[in-house]
Design an enzyme around this catalytic site. Structure first.
Site, PDB file in Angstrom:
ATOM      1  N   SER A  20      22.004  95.243  52.088  1.00 36.62           N
ATOM      2  CA  SER A  20      23.270  95.979  50.689  1.00 36.62           C
ATOM      3  C   SER A  20      22.178  96.280  49.318  1.00 36.62           C
ATOM      4  CB  SER A  20      24.085  96.158  50.817  1.00 36.62           C
ATOM      5  OG  SER A  20      24.702  95.061  50.113  1.00 36.62           O
ATOM      6  N   TYR A  51      28.048  98.077  50.151  1.00 40.32           N
ATOM      7  CA  TYR A  51      28.512  98.363  51.214  1.00 40.32           C
ATOM      8  C   TYR A  51      30.444  98.025  51.409  1.00 40.32           C
ATOM      9  CZ  TYR A  51      24.105  99.212  52.690  1.00 40.32           C
ATOM     10  OH  TYR A  51      22.704  99.750  53.195  1.00 40.32           O
ATOM     11  N   GLY A  52      30.468  96.757  51.713  1.00 44.47           N
ATOM     12  CA  GLY A  52      32.119  96.046  51.641  1.00 44.47           C
ATOM     13  C   GLY A  52      33.136  97.414  51.106  1.00 44.47           C
ATOM     14  N   CYS A  82      22.701  90.910  56.266  1.00 44.02           N
ATOM     15  CA  CYS A  82      24.094  91.370  55.476  1.00 44.02           C
ATOM     16  C   CYS A  82      25.122  91.210  56.729  1.00 44.02           C
ATOM     17  CB  CYS A  82      24.027  92.812  55.148  1.00 44.02           C
ATOM     18  SG  CYS A  82      25.532  93.977  54.846  1.00 44.02           S
ATOM     19  N   ASN A  83      26.373  90.820  56.241  1.00 42.62           N
ATOM     20  CA  ASN A  83      27.669  90.486  57.226  1.00 42.62           C
ATOM     21  C   ASN A  83      28.451  91.775  57.496  1.00 42.62           C
ATOM     22  OD1 ASN A  83      28.407  87.186  57.666  1.00 42.62           O
ATOM     23  ND2 ASN A  83      27.111  87.719  55.764  1.00 42.62           N
ATOM     24  N   THR A  84      28.258  92.445  56.578  1.00 39.55           N
ATOM     25  CA  THR A  84      29.138  94.025  57.172  1.00 39.55           C
ATOM     26  C   THR A  84      27.885  94.464  57.758  1.00 39.55           C
ATOM     27  OG1 THR A  84      29.623  93.594  54.507  1.00 39.55           O
ATOM     28  CG2 THR A  84      29.966  95.809  55.260  1.00 39.55           C
ATOM     29  N   CYS A 192      29.638  86.819  53.113  1.00 33.22           N
ATOM     30  CA  CYS A 192      28.724  87.320  52.477  1.00 33.22           C
ATOM     31  C   CYS A 192      27.696  86.554  51.795  1.00 33.22           C
ATOM     32  CB  CYS A 192      29.515  88.375  51.709  1.00 33.22           C
ATOM     33  SG  CYS A 192      29.013  89.741  50.536  1.00 33.22           S
ATOM     34  N   THR A 193      26.035  88.129  52.524  1.00 35.69           N
ATOM     35  CA  THR A 193      25.440  86.928  52.112  1.00 35.69           C
ATOM     36  C   THR A 193      25.522  86.835  49.871  1.00 35.69           C
ATOM     37  OG1 THR A 193      23.888  88.718  51.931  1.00 35.69           O
ATOM     38  CG2 THR A 193      24.123  86.927  53.889  1.00 35.69           C
ATOM     39  N   HIS A 194      25.675  87.288  49.729  1.00 35.89           N
ATOM     40  CA  HIS A 194      25.838  87.634  48.418  1.00 35.89           C
ATOM     41  C   HIS A 194      26.571  86.881  47.950  1.00 35.89           C
ATOM     42  CE1 HIS A 194      25.051  91.984  48.261  1.00 35.89           C
ATOM     43  NE2 HIS A 194      24.666  92.079  47.230  1.00 35.89           N
TER      44      HIS A 194
HETATM   45  N1  DGL Z   1      25.388  91.067  51.413  1.00 36.55           N
HETATM   46  C1  DGL Z   1      26.076  91.492  52.475  1.00 36.55           C
HETATM   47  C2  DGL Z   1      27.384  91.319  53.003  1.00 36.55           C
HETATM   48  O1  DGL Z   1      26.211  90.178  53.791  1.00 36.55           O
HETATM   49  C3  DGL Z   1      27.196  93.070  51.919  1.00 36.55           C
HETATM   50  C4  DGL Z   1      28.315  93.003  49.990  1.00 36.55           C
HETATM   51  C5  DGL Z   1      28.434  94.877  49.711  1.00 36.55           C
HETATM   52  O2  DGL Z   1      27.479  95.482  49.822  1.00 36.55           O
HETATM   53  O3  DGL Z   1      29.432  95.245  50.055  1.00 36.55           O
HETATM   54  O4  DGL Z   1      28.060  91.313  53.753  1.00 36.55           O
END
Ligand code: DGL
Length: 270
Positions: A20, A51-52, A82-84, A192-194
């Site tokens: 995202s 996205y989350g 991205c996990n989401t 979450c990768t962030h």
């Molecule tokens: N980086 C994303 C993840 O691993 C999503 C972060 C987002 O867009 O909310 O879930």
């Protein structure tokens, strides 16, 4: 949206990374370490991050739009970093495209296997934690009922804004985790990768022997294996990265390079 083939055919054998926003750069960073002879496309859906906190339907639509653009640009494999997005769309993406597609999910399995006595805290976006894929994963693995989850959506915003102010981030994390007895956790999963940019901040909050884990190394190990099994490993690439931001090729990639530099230079907080 009209997308032309961006690369000459001999250069098309790039690996795509999608997120995202900037979170997937933490996964790309591991790929650059393990697979320096590949070339890459990094696609951030900057128009739609985060996205989350959105609905499943919205996120699915955005993910398909993005991957369609990436597929037209050309790539030999895709990492949904991205996990989401993985939890929402990975199965349908695999049905639609023939190139290998790797996803990311919160590293609950390694956490449970490694740590049978202390509790496990999974940090992720609200959507990931709510989704069936995560719920199934936990009910399959968490027989001892030691897994807790906490959503940290604001950490995505901090990462997008390149906020690494120690006090601000630690105050935020302390407030979000105030209802948890921190010393009962043997493992914290960065789902979450962030959040991977903030590993040392988590380490500072939890006891020194709490493991802070994520799925990057496992995903890139698997990518390496996939490329080798399909005999599509590149030995001539130069770690070139072509960045895209919601369908547009990025000419000035300074914003993205900053995160890679941050990960290169970062030392643990003292
Ligand atoms: N980086 C994303 C993840 O691993 C999503 C972060 C987002 O867009 O909310 O879930």
């Amino acid at each position: 949206m009209i997308i032309e083939k961006t690369f000459a055919s001999e250069e098309v054998m790039r690996i795509g990374f999608f997120d995202s926003g900037v979170g997937g750069i933490s996964v790309l960073h591991e790929a650059l370490r393990q697979l320096p002879n590949e070339n890459y496309i990094y696609y951030a859906d900057t128009d739609h991050v985060p996205y989350g906190t959105k609905s499943k339907e919205e996120v699915k639509q955005y993910v398909f739009q993005a991957v369609e653009v990436m597929a037209r640009v050309g790539m030999k494999a895709l990492v949904v970093a991205c996990n989401t997005a993985t939890s929402i769309a990975i199965n349908e993406l695999r049905q639609q495209y023939s190139f290998p597609i790797l996803g990311m999910e919160p590293a609950v399995k390694p956490a449970v296997e490694k740590n049978c006595s202390k509790r496990i805290l999974v940090t992720a976006t609200p959507l990931t934690l709510k989704e069936e894929k995560y719920q199934d994963l936990v009910s399959r693995l968490d027989h001892a009922h030691i897994v807790d989850g906490v959503a940290l959506p604001e950490l995505v915003d901090y990462a997008e804004k390149f906020v690494f102010d120690q006090n601000e981030i630690l105050e935020y994390l302390k407030a979000k985790l105030s209802g948890f007895e921190l010393n009962q956790y043997g493992t914290v999963v960065l789902g979450c990768t962030h959040f991977q940019f903030y590993r040392s901040y988590f380490q500072k909050l939890f006891s020194g022997d709490t493991d802070i884990i994520d799925g990057s190394t496992g995903t890139i190990n698997y990518l390496r294996k996939t490329l080798s099994e399909r005999e599509i490993t590149n030995s001539n690439g130069k770690s070139e990265i072509c960045f895209f931001s919601s369908g547009k090729k990025v000419e000035q990639d300074h914003r993205y390079r900053k995160y890679l530099n941050y990960l290169d230079k970062k030392t643990d907080l003292s």
